[in-house]
Design a protein around this motif. Structure first.
Motif, short mmCIF file in Angstrom:
data_model
loop_
_atom_site.label_atom_id
_atom_site.label_comp_id
_atom_site.label_asym_id
_atom_site.label_seq_id
_atom_site.Cartn_x
_atom_site.Cartn_y
_atom_site.Cartn_z
N GLY A 1 32.02 24.65 50.49
CA GLY A 1 31.28 23.55 50.69
C GLY A 1 30.18 23.66 51.65
O GLY A 1 30.11 24.71 52.43
N ILE B 1 31.56 18.86 48.17
CA ILE B 1 30.06 18.34 47.71
C ILE B 1 29.62 17.24 48.30
O ILE B 1 30.49 16.19 47.68
N LYS C 1 25.64 16.65 45.08
CA LYS C 1 25.69 16.65 43.44
C LYS C 1 24.82 15.86 42.92
O LYS C 1 24.46 16.24 41.73
#
Length: 212
Positions: free
Chosen positions: A104, A129, A134
């Motif tokens: 991440g 995320i 996104k």
């Protein structure tokens, strides 16, 4: 299956940042231990004797400063959860590091609740995320945008970008490439537009990340 969180390694060259994040984590996850590293060399040394459940890895870490940090860690610790931690723009850097194998990407300007959410998400699902990332992924899929923004530049634009990053002025670049100064200005404007930046400092940062 989620891994129980017992130990976190904070890798950042700013002690104030490390201690601030440490306080947030210890308050939210009682009983965890938090180790600190101020360089990538220190990270590799510590991983030889102790394996944390999660590592906060600053992008701009002395001795590292590229996606190769993830590659080196994964060679000996393929399952170690890595959460990239940076003040750099998520839209420019997140996908690059996630694509390289990070679990991440967390912006240093994130709220306390977002930091905790990121840790919980990585531990429970193996990934984190943000809404920004996104949206970037969706945009890339819809418009077939490359993960590496430098791929949008032509060979000549890459050449000019490299000279700009080395501190060369328009006149010096024009002389080296045997082109007009107005042409250099045109290339510079195109480069800035394609990379969504407005100064050479940002250009240097992008080249530092994506050329490695």
């Amino acid at each position: 299956m989620a891994t129980e969180l017992k130990n976190i390694l904070l890798a950042d060259d700013h002690s104030v940042v490390r201690h601030g994040i440490s306080l947030i984590l210890k308050d939210s996850f009682p009983g965890i231990s938090v180790d600190h590293a101020e360089s990538f060399t220190s990270v590799l040394t510590m991983l030889k004797t102790s394996i944390p459940d999660l590592i906060f890895l600053d992008i701009n870490l002395p001795g590292g400063n590229s996606t190769k940090m993830i590659e080196k860690i994964r060679l000996s610790h393929p399952d170690l959860k890595i959460l990239m931690f940076s003040a750099y723009d998520e839209e420019q850097y997140a996908l690059r590091y996630i694509h390289a194998g990070a679990n991440g990407f967390l912006n240093k300007h994130s709220s306390e609740s977002e930091i905790i959410n990121a840790v919980q998400s990585v531990m429970e699902t193996g990934k984190y995320i943000s809404a920004t990332v996104k949206e970037k992924i969706l945009e890339n899929v819809l418009h077939k945008t490359p993960i590496n923004p430098l791929e949008s530049l032509s060979d000549r634009e890459i050449e000019v970008a490299g000279l700009l990053a080395r501190g060369e002025g328009n006149l010096e670049i024009a002389n080296q490439l045997n082109i007009q100064m107005t042409t250099v200005s045109t290339y510079k404007n195109r480069i800035f537009e394609k990379l969504r930046i407005n100064n050479v400092v940002s250009l240097v940062e992008i080249l530092k990340i994506y050329e490695n």
